[in-house]
Scaffold this motif. Structure first.
Motif, mmCIF file in Angstrom:
data_model
loop_
_atom_site.group_PDB
_atom_site.id
_atom_site.type_symbol
_atom_site.label_atom_id
_atom_site.label_comp_id
_atom_site.label_asym_id
_atom_site.label_seq_id
_atom_site.Cartn_x
_atom_site.Cartn_y
_atom_site.Cartn_z
ATOM 1 N N TYR A 43 0.818 -1.220 0.000
ATOM 2 C CA TYR A 43 0.000 0.000 0.000
ATOM 3 C C TYR A 43 0.852 1.271 0.000
ATOM 4 O O TYR A 43 0.406 2.330 -0.429
ATOM 5 C CB TYR A 43 -0.902 0.061 1.250
ATOM 6 N N LEU A 44 2.048 1.143 0.542
ATOM 7 C CA LEU A 44 2.794 2.345 0.910
ATOM 8 C C LEU A 44 3.029 3.323 -0.239
ATOM 9 O O LEU A 44 2.770 4.511 -0.095
ATOM 10 C CB LEU A 44 4.120 1.953 1.580
ATOM 11 N N PRO A 45 3.503 2.853 -1.425
ATOM 12 C CA PRO A 45 3.741 3.846 -2.491
ATOM 13 C C PRO A 45 2.491 4.648 -2.807
ATOM 14 O O PRO A 45 2.561 5.865 -3.046
ATOM 15 C CB PRO A 45 4.161 2.990 -3.691
ATOM 16 N N TRP A 46 1.362 3.988 -2.777
ATOM 17 C CA TRP A 46 0.121 4.679 -3.164
ATOM 18 C C TRP A 46 -0.304 5.677 -2.090
ATOM 19 O O TRP A 46 -0.756 6.774 -2.413
ATOM 20 C CB TRP A 46 -0.992 3.661 -3.410
ATOM 21 N N THR A 47 -0.166 5.292 -0.824
ATOM 22 C CA THR A 47 -0.547 6.268 0.209
ATOM 23 C C THR A 47 0.407 7.463 0.187
ATOM 24 O O THR A 47 -0.001 8.586 0.481
ATOM 25 C CB THR A 47 -0.531 5.632 1.615
ATOM 26 N N LEU A 48 1.681 7.212 -0.212
ATOM 27 C CA LEU A 48 2.612 8.335 -0.297
ATOM 28 C C LEU A 48 2.210 9.286 -1.410
ATOM 29 O O LEU A 48 2.204 10.508 -1.239
ATOM 30 C CB LEU A 48 4.035 7.814 -0.532
ATOM 31 N N ILE A 49 1.831 8.726 -2.571
ATOM 32 C CA ILE A 49 1.403 9.588 -3.682
ATOM 33 C C ILE A 49 0.180 10.396 -3.247
ATOM 34 O O ILE A 49 0.095 11.606 -3.483
ATOM 35 C CB ILE A 49 1.078 8.751 -4.933
ATOM 36 N N ALA A 50 -0.772 9.695 -2.597
ATOM 37 C CA ALA A 50 -1.983 10.397 -2.168
ATOM 38 C C ALA A 50 -1.641 11.496 -1.182
ATOM 39 O O ALA A 50 -2.207 12.597 -1.229
ATOM 40 C CB ALA A 50 -2.962 9.404 -1.550
ATOM 41 N N GLY A 51 -0.679 11.209 -0.305
ATOM 42 C CA GLY A 51 -0.270 12.230 0.646
ATOM 43 C C GLY A 51 0.324 13.435 -0.053
ATOM 44 O O GLY A 51 0.028 14.591 0.290
ATOM 45 N N PHE A 52 1.123 13.185 -1.086
ATOM 46 C CA PHE A 52 1.690 14.283 -1.857
ATOM 47 C C PHE A 52 0.573 15.083 -2.540
ATOM 48 O O PHE A 52 0.578 16.324 -2.556
ATOM 49 C CB PHE A 52 2.684 13.748 -2.894
ATOM 50 N N GLY A 53 -0.425 14.347 -3.059
ATOM 51 C CA GLY A 53 -1.564 15.019 -3.685
ATOM 52 C C GLY A 53 -2.263 15.947 -2.709
ATOM 53 O O GLY A 53 -2.671 17.060 -3.058
ATOM 54 N N ALA A 54 -2.383 15.499 -1.450
ATOM 55 C CA ALA A 54 -3.037 16.340 -0.452
ATOM 56 C C ALA A 54 -2.260 17.634 -0.264
ATOM 57 O O ALA A 54 -2.847 18.707 -0.093
ATOM 58 C CB ALA A 54 -3.144 15.588 0.868
ATOM 59 N N LEU A 55 -0.910 17.539 -0.345
ATOM 60 C CA LEU A 55 -0.113 18.762 -0.221
ATOM 61 C C LEU A 55 -0.372 19.696 -1.396
ATOM 62 O O LEU A 55 -0.452 20.921 -1.234
ATOM 63 C CB LEU A 55 1.377 18.406 -0.147
ATOM 64 N N VAL A 56 -0.525 19.108 -2.588
ATOM 65 C CA VAL A 56 -0.809 19.960 -3.753
ATOM 66 C C VAL A 56 -2.154 20.662 -3.556
ATOM 67 O O VAL A 56 -2.316 21.849 -3.879
ATOM 68 C CB VAL A 56 -0.813 19.114 -5.048
ATOM 69 N N ILE A 57 -3.130 19.930 -2.982
ATOM 70 C CA ILE A 57 -4.430 20.550 -2.718
ATOM 71 C C ILE A 57 -4.280 21.678 -1.704
ATOM 72 O O ILE A 57 -4.889 22.744 -1.835
ATOM 73 C CB ILE A 57 -5.440 19.489 -2.237
ATOM 74 N N LEU A 58 -3.419 21.446 -0.718
ATOM 75 C CA LEU A 58 -3.177 22.508 0.270
ATOM 76 C C LEU A 58 -2.593 23.734 -0.428
ATOM 77 O O LEU A 58 -2.984 24.877 -0.140
ATOM 78 C CB LEU A 58 -2.220 21.994 1.345
ATOM 79 N N PHE A 59 -1.698 23.492 -1.370
ATOM 80 C CA PHE A 59 -1.132 24.591 -2.154
ATOM 81 C C PHE A 59 -2.239 25.303 -2.940
ATOM 82 O O PHE A 59 -2.275 26.528 -3.045
ATOM 83 C CB PHE A 59 -0.051 24.056 -3.103
ATOM 84 N N ALA A 60 -3.183 24.503 -3.468
ATOM 85 C CA ALA A 60 -4.299 25.105 -4.198
ATOM 86 C C ALA A 60 -5.098 26.028 -3.285
ATOM 87 O O ALA A 60 -5.512 27.125 -3.684
ATOM 88 C CB ALA A 60 -5.201 24.012 -4.773
ATOM 89 N N MET A 61 -5.331 25.573 -2.048
ATOM 90 C CA MET A 61 -6.045 26.425 -1.090
ATOM 91 C C MET A 61 -5.291 27.729 -0.864
ATOM 92 O O MET A 61 -5.883 28.807 -0.803
ATOM 93 C CB MET A 61 -6.186 25.709 0.261
ATOM 94 N N LEU A 62 -3.958 27.587 -0.760
ATOM 95 C CA LEU A 62 -3.122 28.761 -0.568
ATOM 96 C C LEU A 62 -3.270 29.709 -1.754
ATOM 97 O O LEU A 62 -3.402 30.933 -1.592
ATOM 98 C CB LEU A 62 -1.666 28.306 -0.404
#
Lengths: 702, 121, 207
Positions: A510-529
């Motif tokens: 699972y780990l690679p996929w949860t890491l990608i998803a976690g990175f995606g969440a950071l991009v969304i945070l950037f979008a909020m910014l």
């Protein structure tokens, strides 16, 4: 006896409810990390509230805030206040989502969040996103735009509109207060018993959830009634049903869904409250209770709710595709019929949320087929939107970027929905991250992109200046990319078998996929910014993006025919409508911006404090019920009752705006329009665009 | 609006006087019909020796007729053309109720027969 | 009847009260919509009640708990109150003076209060027989449905008192008239819900 008085005053409140108390008593590293996170959130709430109070006091704006905003019955201001609530709550829930993604990104054999904390995260995230982000956001936008589109001066029941806002604000306040006096529920946004029953969950969390959701439900029911009656009874002369803009159509169907879709939730949460407070046995696991009925009732609300959330964005995107392609919407009647079909079908599919409950195959098949049927009208819509763009002069401004992102991603999400609608497949992937990926795939590109593009689209109408484009694009692209990174991996994880709401996992694959998803969440945070920066830059540079003439995008419906921002009464003279795309046809015939023959006196609703009173008593009552502070509950109840009865005795409910004032305002605006240089569409995003398009007959569509 | 209400009785035009009689008659008829439709099921349950299924049927039939009576005579819902919009509202509500209520019964009794036989009354 | 006189369901006041009808027609339509939303709540509680019929958990069932006589009396009280409210509506429509209207309204109010009193007495008897909601799912379902109707009647009574107060303060103005029209809708509507309750819950249970 010594403990009686404090118990009476404070109910179940004590020091343990503060988020950091537990860690103070027993400071382990793990507890300290969690206490820092939750204590930081609680501190943010307190500091945020204090900051607002200090800021308003420092600016000396209390009187202005009270008389121009809080007590104003103006649908436009109420709409804006709804949207402000939604954006604040959006920010909180996005941050929570980032924490959950972070937890799962490092969640192999552990992670940093405690199970209770993680449970609160996914519960508040879901509850907020549905009830305190999505609902207020779309309510706010419909509130603002719909009366303008149908040529009305206000909603049918302006004071009830205030009360709706007050109830939503009270619910949102309760969710925020739960960060200070913890904990919130850990039962998920759907709150299934028996886990949420008193026997298994005696704390205040579930009670917070019940009352917050109940307040929101009442608010939405009233809002639905208000919108539906307004659209039925207050359309401008000549605005027949089949001349209404599509956004108004979707507002009407959404309102009907609110009226009939909210009651099941009211019933479900009320019965759960009876179970918890008065020892009823509706959903308990013993003494003849039946928890499956809760699931049934909840989703009898839940599915219409999904379409309450998605239909307004459909309307918004219809407007945007048509406006930014410089074309009439393709297949208007078909789109209307599709909208109606979707809203009816939404009432007959709720069982697909619990295919695995244990009913027989025939029941599952019936609901599975009904679910797939919804794909048809939705597909029709997608084709209509694409055909609207076909051979149009498509302008890729920010709302359009969201719209195109929506159309591609939403179709993907819809396809996974068809997969889930097959009961036999659903048995494999239900309650897994596949499901999470699916509904986020519908709600983020559908609902959220819809709301954000609507904000970009109608912001100049509401505030008088355009939102800055550069940061807008960055936000839009970051949202699209961030969404894909954060949620496409969840499809994979779901098929690999990872359950939803997993705190931790033991499968390295699972780990690679949860890491990608976690990175995606950071991009969304950037979008909020980016969104925040966009707002900041727009306000800073507002003078070069002014839009007083009111029609920055060469709009088609009546809201673009007024000044930006529109006067309190919207239209000095109620317009007469002769066709669809009413304002566009006025422009085509050269009849826009005419001076009316005479100006009438205008009767508008007078200010009222009802909304504020209901907000205060609503949140006080919910807080009292949660913590068993009975004097507060009774006090709040009595005040509400007295206020409602007293309101019945008030006779001065309107005020008159004199025709002189209306004339002066309108002529001044027309003068301003006359001084504005018309621009063609190639300059739409430049400072030259001051809201006056070149008339369409002269080839404004470049 | 002022309190101009000192005269004892408003002068009714002939048309209005006729309407008043007709409307009052409507309420009386409504009351009588409702009374009869109440008495029948109560009487059946109290005194009649008939099999339960027929009894349920007659209670339901009386209830439905009585609901129609109330709508017609007390709430003044008719088939008149200019009130269709509201009749449609009521019928739409009935449709939703049928879907949600009927669906609930269907789903949960199906579940009972398969999983929870103890809950079958 | 003229067309303007029949613009919405429920009692129409007719041309003599044009001020009330024109300005506040939306309120009555809105109230109908609200009633329909409420109707769905009741409908779901009825469905829930039927679903919970089997959940007696060995506790008392309908035959042990319900009494036909008091239900019959309650039914008659409520039906009569619907009729007296109808008479009040007619007085509102055809009489200029408030006296007959107020008398009919007070009669209606008393009937409403009598209904609530009877119902409370009924619940008390049920409690005495061990019919408390904490005993079983079935009794819980009963107490989530029937008292909700009672609460509606109570709310209607409070509203009626408030309207009587408004008549005393402001006279029969258009606000009071539309208020009375809406209350009439609520009152008749509650009677319809009661038909469902006595048929399904009481008579169905006692069969």
């Amino acid at each position: 006896m010594s403990g009686d008085l404090p118990d009476f005053i404070f109910g179940k409140l004590d020091w343990d409810t503060l988020p950091f108390w537990d860690a103070l008593k027993d400071p382990t590293t793990f507890k300290i990390i969690n206490a820092v996170i939750s204590g930081g959130a609680g501190a943010l709430v307190v500091l945020g509230a204090l900051g607002v109070v200090i800021l308003v006091t420092w600016l000396g704006k209390w009187k202005y805030l009270w008389s121009e905003w809080l007590t104003s019955p103006d649908h436009k201001k109420i709409g804006i206040m709804f949207i402000v609530i939604a954006i604040v709550m959006l920010a909180r829930a996005v941050i929570e989502a980032v924490f959950m993604r972070a937890q799962q990104a490092v969640g192999l054999d552990g992670g940093f969040l405690s199970p209770e904390h993680f449970g609160e995260f996914f519960t508040t995230h879901g509850t907020i996103m549905i009830f305190f982000m999505a609902m207020p956001f779309l309510t706010g936008i419909i509130n603002y735009v719909m009366p303008l589109q149908i040529g009305a001066r206000d909603l049918s029941f302006p004071v009830m509109n205030q009360i709706s806002l007050g109830l939503t604000a009270a619910g949102a306040a309760i969710v925020m207060i739960s960060l200070v006096f913890t904990p919130f529920s850990t039962g998920g946004w759907s709150g299934y018993p028996p886990y949420t029953e008193r026997a298994y969950n005696p704390g205040p969390g579930v009670d917070y959830w019940i009352w917050a959701v109940t307040l929101s439900t009442l608010s939405s029911t009233l809002t639905g009634i208000n919108f539906a009656v307004t659209i039925y009874k207050k359309r401008a002369p000549g605005m027949k049903l089949f001349r209404m803009p599509l956004f108004t159509w979707t507002a009407l169907t959404t309102a009907i869904l609110m009226i009939f879709g909210m009651p099941p939730l009211t019933v479900a949460t009320a019965l759960l409250a009876l179970d918890r407070y008065l020892d009823f046995h509706m959903f308990t696991s013993d003494l003849g209770g039946n928890m499956m009925n809760y699931v049934n009732l909840f989703w009898a609300f839940g599915h219409p709710e999904v379409y309450i959330l998605i239909l307004p964005p459909f309307g918004i995107f219809s407007e945007i595709f048509s406006t930014f392609s410089g074309k009439r919407i393709f297949g208007y009647p078909v789109l209307v019929v599709a909208t109606i079909c979707i809203s009816i079908l939404s009432f007959i599919v709720w069982l697909h949320h619990f295919f695995t409950m244990g009913q027989d195959a025939a029941v599952n098949a019936a609901f599975g087929i009904a679910t797939m049927l919804i794909g048809i009208p939705t597909g029709v819509k997608v084709y209509d939107w694409m055909l609207t763009m076909y051979r149009g002069r498509v302008r890729l401004s920010v709302p359009m970027i969201y719209a195109i992102g929506f159309i591609m991603l939403f179709v993907l999400g819809g396809l996974t929905g068809i997969i889930l609608a097959t009961p036999s497949v659903d048995y494999q992937v239900h309650n897994s991250l596949f499901l999470i990926a699916h509904f986020h795939n519908m709600l983020i590109p559908g609902l959220l992109f819809g709301m954000l593009s609507a904000t970009n689209f109608w912001f100049p109408k509401a505030l008088g200046f355009r939102l800055e484009e550069r940061w807008g694009r960055r936000a839009a692209y970051s949202w699209i990319v961030g969404f894909m990174l954060a949620f496409f991996p969840l499809y994979v994880l779901g098929v690999l078998g990872m359950p939803r709401r997993s705190l931790t996992f033991f499968e390295p694959a699972y780990l690679p996929w949860t890491l990608i998803a976690g990175f995606g969440a950071l991009v969304i945070l950037f979008a909020m910014l980016c969104l925040l920066i966009q707002l900041w830059v727009s306000i800073r540079d507002r003078h070069q993006n002014m839009m007083t003439a009111g029609d920055p995008w060469d709009g088609r419906s009546l809201e673009w025919s007024t000044s930006s921002p529109p006067p309190e009464y919207n239209f000095p003279v109620i317009p007469e409508v002769h066709s669809r795309d009413a304002y566009m046809s006025e422009k085509e015939q050269g009849k826009a911006h005419q001076v009316p023959d005479e100006f009438p006196d205008i009767v508008m609703p007078a200010n009222s404090a009802m909304g504020v009173i209901i907000a205060v008593t609503g949140s006080a009552m919910a807080f009292g019920l949660t913590w068993y502070i009975w004097w507060l509950v009774i006090l709040a109840g009595v005040v509400t009752l007295v206020a409602v009865i007293a309101r019945g005795f008030v006779r001065k409910t309107t005020r008159v705006i004199s025709s002189d004032e209306v004339r002066r305002t309108h002529l001044a605006w027309l003068e301003c329009v006359r001084k504005t240089t018309p621009v063609d569409r190639s300059k739409e995003q430049s400072p030259e665009n001051q809201g006056l398009p070149v008339p369409p007959v002269n080839g404004a569509v470049q | 609006m002022s309190r101009r209400a000192l005269s004892k009785k408003r002068e009714l035009s002939d048309e209005e006087a006729k309407e008043l009689v007709a409307e009052r008659r409507g309420y009386v008829w409504g009351l009588l019909a409702a009374l009869v439709l109440t008495l029948i099921p109560f009487g059946l349950v109290a005194y009649a020796e008939i099999e339960p299924l027929t009894l349920y049927g007659s209670i339901a039939a009386c209830a439905i007729v009585q609901i129609v009576v109330h709508f017609r005579f007390f709430l003044h819902i008719t088939l008149a053309r200019n009130k269709r919009e509201d009749l449609q509202l009521i019928l739409f509500t009935l449709l939703i109720l049928t879907i949600m209520g009927g669906g609930t019964l269907w789903i949960l009794f199906n579940l009972y027969y398969r999983m929870m036989p103890g809950m079958i009354p | 009847m003229t067309r303007t006189a029949m613009r919405h369901p429920g009692l129409n006041l007719g041309p003599a009260h044009a001020d009330a009808e024109d300005t506040r027609e939306e309120m009555i339509f809105g109230f109908w919509v609200f009633m329909m939303s409420d109707f769905v709540i009741f409908g779901l509680l009825f469905a829930t009640y039927v679903v919970m019929l089997g959940g007696t958990a060995g506790g008392p069932g309908p035959h042990e708990l319900f009494e036909m006589k008091s239900v019959f009396i309650e039914t008659l009280i409520l039906l009569t109150s619907s009729f007296t409210f109808g008479m009040a509506s007619l007085a509102l429509k055809y009489r200029e003076d408030t006296k007959p209207l107020v008398i009919w309204l007070i009669v209606t109010l008393l009937l409403g209060v009598a209904f609530i009193a009877y119902e409370l007495k009924d619940f008390h008897t049920m409690f005495g027989k061990g019919g408390v909601p904490s005993r079983s799912g079935f009794i819980s379902a009963f107490f989530s449905l029937v008292p909700l109707h009672g609460l509606h009647v109570l709310a209607a009574c409070i509203w009626l008192i408030a309207l009587l107060g408004q008549i005393a303060v402001h006279g029969l103005d258009s606000f009071v008239k539309t208020g009375l029209l809406r209350l009439a809708i609520l009152w008749h509507f509650l009677d319809i819900v009661w038909i469902c309750i006595f048929s399904l819950v009481y008579l169905g249970g006692l069969t």
